[in-house]
Write an enzyme that holds these catalytic residues in place. Sequence first.
Site, mmCIF file in Angstrom:
data_model
loop_
_atom_site.group_PDB
_atom_site.id
_atom_site.type_symbol
_atom_site.label_atom_id
_atom_site.label_comp_id
_atom_site.label_asym_id
_atom_site.label_seq_id
_atom_site.Cartn_x
_atom_site.Cartn_y
_atom_site.Cartn_z
ATOM 1 N N ASP A 54 0.839 -1.208 0.000
ATOM 2 C CA ASP A 54 0.000 0.000 0.000
ATOM 3 C C ASP A 54 0.871 1.254 0.000
ATOM 4 O O ASP A 54 0.712 2.170 -0.808
ATOM 5 C CB ASP A 54 -0.880 0.058 1.261
ATOM 6 C CG ASP A 54 -2.032 -0.929 1.263
ATOM 7 O OD1 ASP A 54 -1.903 -1.965 1.929
ATOM 8 O OD2 ASP A 54 -3.046 -0.664 0.597
ATOM 9 N N GLU A 79 -4.507 7.574 0.296
ATOM 10 C CA GLU A 79 -5.138 7.080 1.517
ATOM 11 C C GLU A 79 -4.149 6.941 2.660
ATOM 12 O O GLU A 79 -4.471 7.209 3.807
ATOM 13 C CB GLU A 79 -5.768 5.713 1.229
ATOM 14 C CG GLU A 79 -6.294 5.014 2.477
ATOM 15 C CD GLU A 79 -7.014 3.708 2.192
ATOM 16 O OE1 GLU A 79 -7.014 3.248 1.031
ATOM 17 O OE2 GLU A 79 -7.591 3.162 3.147
ATOM 18 N N ASP A 154 -5.766 5.449 -4.498
ATOM 19 C CA ASP A 154 -5.991 4.353 -3.557
ATOM 20 C C ASP A 154 -5.017 3.259 -3.990
ATOM 21 O O ASP A 154 -5.263 2.563 -4.968
ATOM 22 C CB ASP A 154 -7.437 3.855 -3.607
ATOM 23 C CG ASP A 154 -7.731 2.983 -2.391
ATOM 24 O OD1 ASP A 154 -8.915 2.830 -2.040
ATOM 25 O OD2 ASP A 154 -6.768 2.454 -1.797
ATOM 26 N N ILE A 156 -3.987 0.329 -2.906
ATOM 27 C CA ILE A 156 -4.609 -0.990 -3.025
ATOM 28 C C ILE A 156 -5.983 -0.889 -2.372
ATOM 29 O O ILE A 156 -6.107 -0.822 -1.141
ATOM 30 C CB ILE A 156 -3.786 -2.102 -2.332
ATOM 31 C CG1 ILE A 156 -2.407 -2.235 -2.986
ATOM 32 C CG2 ILE A 156 -4.549 -3.436 -2.429
ATOM 33 C CD1 ILE A 156 -1.546 -3.314 -2.395
ATOM 34 N N ASP A 157 -7.020 -0.806 -3.205
ATOM 35 C CA ASP A 157 -8.365 -0.779 -2.619
ATOM 36 C C ASP A 157 -8.740 -2.216 -2.259
ATOM 37 O O ASP A 157 -8.398 -3.146 -2.975
ATOM 38 C CB ASP A 157 -9.372 -0.208 -3.618
ATOM 39 C CG ASP A 157 -10.758 -0.160 -2.996
ATOM 40 O OD1 ASP A 157 -10.883 0.459 -1.907
ATOM 41 O OD2 ASP A 157 -11.689 -0.753 -3.553
ATOM 42 N N THR A 159 -7.815 -3.634 0.771
ATOM 43 C CA THR A 159 -6.557 -4.152 1.330
ATOM 44 C C THR A 159 -6.795 -5.489 2.028
ATOM 45 O O THR A 159 -5.975 -6.401 1.952
ATOM 46 C CB THR A 159 -5.962 -3.128 2.313
ATOM 47 O OG1 THR A 159 -5.674 -1.927 1.598
ATOM 48 C CG2 THR A 159 -4.702 -3.659 2.962
ATOM 49 N N ASP A 299 -11.383 6.187 -2.732
ATOM 50 C CA ASP A 299 -12.117 5.013 -3.233
ATOM 51 C C ASP A 299 -12.888 5.347 -4.503
ATOM 52 O O ASP A 299 -13.018 4.524 -5.401
ATOM 53 C CB ASP A 299 -13.166 4.561 -2.195
ATOM 54 C CG ASP A 299 -12.573 3.977 -0.930
ATOM 55 O OD1 ASP A 299 -13.029 4.359 0.158
ATOM 56 O OD2 ASP A 299 -11.656 3.148 -1.040
HETATM 57 C C1 2IP Z 1 -12.074 0.019 1.725
HETATM 58 C C2 2IP Z 1 -12.389 -1.217 0.911
HETATM 59 C C3 2IP Z 1 -13.484 -1.950 1.614
HETATM 60 C C4 2IP Z 1 -14.742 -1.086 1.658
HETATM 61 C C5 2IP Z 1 -14.438 0.230 2.363
HETATM 62 C C6 2IP Z 1 -13.286 0.937 1.665
HETATM 63 O O1 2IP Z 1 -10.940 0.635 1.194
HETATM 64 O O2 2IP Z 1 -12.799 -0.870 -0.395
HETATM 65 O O3 2IP Z 1 -13.732 -3.142 0.925
HETATM 66 O O4 2IP Z 1 -15.722 -1.773 2.398
HETATM 67 O O5 2IP Z 1 -15.587 1.051 2.300
HETATM 68 O O6 2IP Z 1 -12.980 2.164 2.319
HETATM 69 P P1 2IP Z 1 -16.730 -2.779 1.643
HETATM 70 O O7 2IP Z 1 -15.953 -4.002 1.368
HETATM 71 O O8 2IP Z 1 -17.843 -2.995 2.624
HETATM 72 O O9 2IP Z 1 -17.191 -2.100 0.393
HETATM 73 P P2 2IP Z 1 -9.457 0.138 1.645
HETATM 74 O O10 2IP Z 1 -9.418 -1.337 1.524
HETATM 75 O O11 2IP Z 1 -8.584 0.836 0.645
HETATM 76 O O12 2IP Z 1 -9.289 0.598 3.046
HETATM 77 CA CA CA Z 2 -10.046 2.000 -0.519
#
Ligand code: 2IP
Ligand code: CA
Length: 384
Positions: A54, A79, A154, A156-157, A159, A299
Amino acid sequence: MAGLLPALVAVSQKAAEVARLCRAEEPLLRLRPAEKSGPERNARFQRDFKTLADVLIQELIKHDLGTQFPELRGHIHGEESSEFRDAQGGTVTVRVCATPGDTVALLLAVLGPEQTRAAELLAEAVHREVTLGDTDLDGIDPGVSPGDLGIWIDPIDSTNEFIGGREDVAPIDGIAPEGLCSALVLVGAFDRHSGVPVLGVINEPFFQRDPQTHRWQGRYHWGVAHGDTRLCSLSPPLPRPRPRVVLSRAESEAVRGALGSLGGGPPLLAAGAGYKLLCVALGLADAFVLSLPTTFAWDSCAPHAILRALGGGVVALEGALRARRAGGTGEPPELRYHRPEPGRAGPQRWANRGGLVAFVHPPHLRAVLAALGELGELGELPGC
Ligand code: 2IP
Ligand code: CA
């Protein structure tokens, strides 16, 4: 400026390679992620983590874009903070150094002096020149100057799925309910003055395994939406007569139930905010609805630009329902990316606090708001 879009795509490809490396190399995979606490922690999860991937990906994107476009410096946001725990339990500021050798030395401080192979592989990937060879991108001029833009990264979305996601999750109606495939690299550019998202790149580092080599193959998607320019690597999906919705696994029962009335089948659940936004751009779902304040500018910025390029957008759910209740017939307020929320600290300044609805076709947005309208009056929207 013609080179900005290829530069965003190229840096996302470099980032995707680092992500794949960090999943492939045992010492990197074994490296314990750093646990986020205090305002850094996303309330969506009991425990929120960031990995070296990340932080390193975020810093390489900042480094490469800031080097190619000096007018972007100071306006490239991400992020993660650049601090990471070193091998002695202290902290080290991760950055791309002037030479690969210096970057190796910095990575050894994090990985431990014995991990020279992993550090050298990572540093090589970070300093590598990326050749795209994507002729579709040649000459595309978004018609906007980098001096008018800010960047949201972002690295790695999802994570959590990157850390522990399974690799063999079978999609349901084309949408993976969880797994490594939902870990994405997101790089978005927004107009610094209006906050409107104008360029977006979504990179899928773990799209599929090559059947022969068994190595991960990635793919990427891009969109331009500035002025009258609408260009995208994807084509607008055909609208379903009854919208199919994708939701976070944390979405409330009230919202899930209310959306069942759309007639597009039971809402599909998936991990990854970026992944669900991508599912809408790919036409695997007609809308991504979130009533919770658990996503952030990083995101949604890149996918939002791509959805705008396809003719759609991302609106704040709370604001859209309020406008509807007030009898408004105009377009609901779309998310903006240039102003932090006053009175908030750290990442919370950038939360999409009023939830969101992502769509390509406006009739699907209207159908979702109509289905949720009653809920809003009953005060059953938990996040809003
Ligand atoms: C997170 C990731 C999560 C999401 C959350 C994001 O970003 O995308 O999967 O939750 O809202 O902020 P959900 O899985 O319920 O959609 P990161 O992994 O970059 O912290
Ligand atoms: Ca994210």
